[in-house]
Scaffold this active site. Structure first.
Site, short mmCIF file in Angstrom:
data_model
loop_
_atom_site.label_atom_id
_atom_site.label_comp_id
_atom_site.label_asym_id
_atom_site.label_seq_id
_atom_site.Cartn_x
_atom_site.Cartn_y
_atom_site.Cartn_z
N TYR A 190 0.84 -1.20 0.00
CA TYR A 190 0.00 0.00 0.00
C TYR A 190 0.87 1.25 0.00
O TYR A 190 0.63 2.18 -0.78
CB TYR A 190 -0.92 -0.01 1.23
CG TYR A 190 -1.66 1.28 1.44
CD1 TYR A 190 -2.77 1.60 0.66
CD2 TYR A 190 -1.24 2.20 2.41
CE1 TYR A 190 -3.44 2.81 0.84
CE2 TYR A 190 -1.91 3.40 2.59
CZ TYR A 190 -3.01 3.69 1.80
OH TYR A 190 -3.66 4.89 1.98
N GLU A 195 -11.31 6.65 5.65
CA GLU A 195 -10.64 7.52 6.62
C GLU A 195 -11.57 7.83 7.78
O GLU A 195 -11.14 7.95 8.93
CB GLU A 195 -10.17 8.82 5.95
CG GLU A 195 -9.01 8.65 4.98
CD GLU A 195 -7.69 8.27 5.64
OE1 GLU A 195 -7.62 8.24 6.88
OE2 GLU A 195 -6.73 7.98 4.91
N TRP A 233 -4.61 2.43 10.59
CA TRP A 233 -4.84 2.17 9.16
C TRP A 233 -4.67 0.69 8.86
O TRP A 233 -5.34 0.15 7.98
CB TRP A 233 -3.93 3.02 8.28
CG TRP A 233 -4.09 2.69 6.84
CD1 TRP A 233 -3.17 2.18 5.99
CD2 TRP A 233 -5.30 2.82 6.06
NE1 TRP A 233 -3.71 1.99 4.74
CE2 TRP A 233 -5.01 2.37 4.75
CE3 TRP A 233 -6.59 3.27 6.35
CZ2 TRP A 233 -5.97 2.35 3.73
CZ3 TRP A 233 -7.54 3.26 5.34
CH2 TRP A 233 -7.23 2.80 4.06
#
Length: 202
Positions: A30, A52, A60
């Site tokens: 990522y 988000e 995350w």
């Protein structure tokens, strides 16, 4: 070693936040292929705004590990389909162990899908709207910025939820509105080149 860097087992220096999941290849992938590269596609922008929001108060890594489950649960983040979700869908999603089962965040996604349809009708595309807030330069190591505060304020005025300035700064970093890769990170130069080729939607 530069304190802004992390060097995993492959010996290639990356942004220090990669240390949070250095043993998990999808996390580095990522970082190397998505984070900071400019995005104009409306569906990807809407998805990231939603994710988000779900990340608020979480890591995350937690959200990234559940991303495919989120996509399945929210119809691939097709805003028109999500905007039509009703109370029964909220209850269904609250039983979905594959996602973060937080009523406020789930309801925020549905609300924001309705708001994004309004915004696209007014602005032409979500991308055209978002890229109006592109700041000059980067904001290394900040958690919010004048640009993210401006975006947050305008979205809230339009009725969006879970779009605070810290959340919007993380969104702007990830979607390439700013290049916050550490200068010595292996991906920094790739993002610089991608941003030079990129034509913001208008």
């Amino acid at each position: 070693m530069n304190s802004n860097l992390h060097v995993p087992a492959d010996g290639r220096p990356r942004c220090r936040w990669c240390a949070a999941a250095a043993d998990w290849p999808p996390y580095l992938h990522y970082h190397d292929t998505e984070w900071g590269f400019p995005v104009s596609d409306d569906r990807r922008l809407f998805e990231k705004l939603c994710l988000e929001g779900f990340q608020s108060g979480l890591s995350w890594r937690t959200i990234l590990a559940k991303r495919e489950a989120f996509r399945a649960a929210f119809s691939g983040f097709d805003a028109e389909r999500v905007a039509a979700f009703d109370a029964a869908d909220v209850e269904r999603l609250l039983q979905d162990a594959g996602i973060v089962r937080h009523r406020g965040k789930i309801e925020a996604v549905i609300n924001n899908a309705q708001r994004v349809i309004e915004l696209i009708a007014e602005q032409g595309s979500l991308g055209a709207y978002i890229w109006r807030f592109e700041p000059a330069g980067g904001h290394e190591n900040l958690t919010e910025s004048p640009a993210s505060k401006a975006l947050s304020k305008d979205l809230k005025k339009r009725g969006w939820k879970f779009v605070g300035p810290t959340t919007m700064h993380a969104f702007m970093q990830s979607m390439g509105l700013i290049n916050d890769h550490a200068p010595q990170c292996v991906t920094h130069a790739e993002v610089v080149a991608a941003r030079q080729r990129f034509k913001p939607p208008r």
